[in-house]
Design a protein around this motif. Structure first.
Motif, PDB file in Angstrom:
ATOM      1  N   THR A 156      -9.467   1.859   8.888  1.00  0.00           N
ATOM      2  CA  THR A 156     -10.674   2.140   8.107  1.00  0.00           C
ATOM      3  C   THR A 156     -11.664   3.018   8.857  1.00  0.00           C
ATOM      4  N   ASN A 187       0.806  -1.218   0.000  1.00  0.00           N
ATOM      5  CA  ASN A 187       0.000   0.000   0.000  1.00  0.00           C
ATOM      6  C   ASN A 187       0.844   1.277   0.000  1.00  0.00           C
ATOM      7  N   THR A 207       1.441  -1.416   4.734  1.00  0.00           N
ATOM      8  CA  THR A 207       0.951  -0.525   5.786  1.00  0.00           C
ATOM      9  C   THR A 207      -0.209  -1.203   6.506  1.00  0.00           C
ATOM     10  N   SER A 211      -1.492   3.624   7.546  1.00  0.00           N
ATOM     11  CA  SER A 211      -2.179   4.446   6.549  1.00  0.00           C
ATOM     12  C   SER A 211      -3.445   5.041   7.139  1.00  0.00           C
ATOM     13  N   GLN A 270      -8.364   6.672  12.878  1.00  0.00           N
ATOM     14  CA  GLN A 270      -7.450   7.584  12.187  1.00  0.00           C
ATOM     15  C   GLN A 270      -7.186   8.831  13.037  1.00  0.00           C
ATOM     16  N   GLN A 280      -3.616  10.521   1.134  1.00  0.00           N
ATOM     17  CA  GLN A 280      -3.392   9.483   2.136  1.00  0.00           C
ATOM     18  C   GLN A 280      -2.264   9.940   3.066  1.00  0.00           C
ATOM     19  N   VAL A 315      -3.850  -0.466   7.618  1.00  0.00           N
ATOM     20  CA  VAL A 315      -4.874   0.442   7.097  1.00  0.00           C
ATOM     21  C   VAL A 315      -5.937   0.646   8.166  1.00  0.00           C
TER      22      VAL A 315
END
Length: 392
Positions: A51, A40, A47, A304, A56, A281, A49
């Protein structure tokens, strides 16, 4: 916990005619909230990820555990130095962010707004005078967004096409093109800094070479890394956002007509379009071993935080894959989150809103020209090209 997913190579990510990479990434929400994607990154590294938007935000806020120092630009040169302040962690980040924040404040943006609107009007009037269709990225989005940023930096736009080409090679080219573009950008920034030291004027680079942090002048390396960041940041993202917005309106005539009839709603609509079509990103690097909600993230792992995934999180947004231009309380993360939230977000927002206002005020009902197909792509920065609009 391993999935075959990549923002560079998964279905919908490579250059695709009439593609929709933002919709393509929504497949991740049907799987585990955190997973490992082995390929990725541009260079094929894996990475984790995230979601969920809330995860995040946790990562982007925790700068002690998740570092932003990746040397994204310098790696193209085979070097290891941070773009400032994007790739600095606190407390150094705060020192340079405080230096630059006033230059991008809402007050500063208001001063620039007449020039932004003047540029939009001039470009659109020229497009109208030349016919009833245009390649909106070449004829409007790039000349508009990049010119404003070059003007902010104090640079003439007679080399605009060259600069945009450098940006395209850097962000979307192969390793050879990336290195050549990075070398040209560094040489340009260094030459400009040397010139402004000898002959200062009222522009951003003069500000940098005369600025001080903690009672000392900036080093040559600090001037270069700040200059590189702001130069590169202005070459792609806002133009891409405007392109995705106009492509959406071209395909959705009812929403286009609604905005024409209610131009005061463009500000709110622009936020929904930022939610639906973000372009960047963010990658962070784990500074220590950590158990993150049951996931064994190890020191040195990449994480990510893709805005296009967070902004389609069904836990955050009702009907996230429906673009609702009247959506209120739109807490999207198109400009990231935490200490590294986009320095230029106020300017970017005004550029997008003004661009849409003037386009809708001056161009009749438009559509994608028959026989043409926009080309979209994923990657570290999502983009759109060959967007031919017609209003004949």
């Amino acid at each position: 916990m391993v999935r075959n997913f990549s923002l560079f190579t998964s279905p919908g990510m490579p250059p695709t005619a009439n593609g929709d990479p933002h919709a393509a990434v929504t497949c991740v929400h049907a799987g585990p909230p955190i997973f490992y994607a082995p390929n990725n990154t541009r260079d094929g590294r894996g990475t984790w990820v995230m979601t969920r938007a809330r995860d995040q935000r946790t990562v982007l806020q925790d700068t002690e555990t998740f570092s932003s120092h990746r040397s994204i630009f310098a790696s193209a040169l085979g070097e290891n130095w941070p773009m400032i302040p994007l790739e600095l962690d606190p407390p150094a980040h705060g020192i340079f962010r405080s230096l630059l924040n006033p230059l991008f404040s809402p007050q500063r943006v208001r001063v620039l707004e007449p020039a932004v609107r003047e540029r939009a009007i001039a470009l659109i009037d020229g497009i109208v005078a030349s016919g009833t269709s245009c390649d909106v990225m070449k004829d409007f989005a790039f000349p508009f967004a990049v010119n404003i940023f070059l003007r902010f930096l104090g640079l003439p736009d007679d080399r605009l096409a060259i600069f945009v080409g450098w940006g395209q090679d850097l962000l979307h080219g192969d390793a050879v093109k990336r290195k050549a573009a990075a070398q040209r950008i560094v040489a340009f920034i260094d030459d400009l800094a040397t010139l402004r030291r000898k002959a200062p004027v009222d522009d951003f680079m003069t500000f940098l070479v005369q600025a001080q942090v903690e009672g000392r002048p900036l080093t040559d390396e600090e001037v270069r890394s700040i200059g590189v960041l702001l130069f590169v940041a202005g070459l792609d993202t806002v133009a891409a956002a405007i392109g995705f917005d106009l492509a959406y309106l071209a395909r959705n005539p009812k929403d286009q007509q609604w905005l024409r009839s209610k131009p005061t709603r463009i500000v709110v609509a622009a936020e929904e379009l930022l939610r639906a079509y973000p372009t960047v990103q963010m990658i962070r690097v784990a500074t220590r071993d950590i158990d993150f909600d049951g996931v064994p993230i190890r020191k040195g792992d990449y994480i990510s935080c893709a805005t296009m995934i967070a902004n389609r999180d069904p836990a955050e947004f009702e009907c996230p894959n429906t673009i609702d231009l009247a959506r209120e309380e739109n807490c999207h993360t198109a400009f990231a989150h935490g200490p590294h939230r986009c320095l230029g977000s106020h300017l970017a927002r005004r550029e997008i809103v003004i661009g849409l206002e003037e386009w809708l005020a001056r161009i009749p009902a438009f559509r994608i020209k028959g026989g043409t197909a926009p080309i979209t792509h994923g990657g570290h920065v999502f983009g759109i090209d060959n967007l031919i609009l017609d209003w004949s």
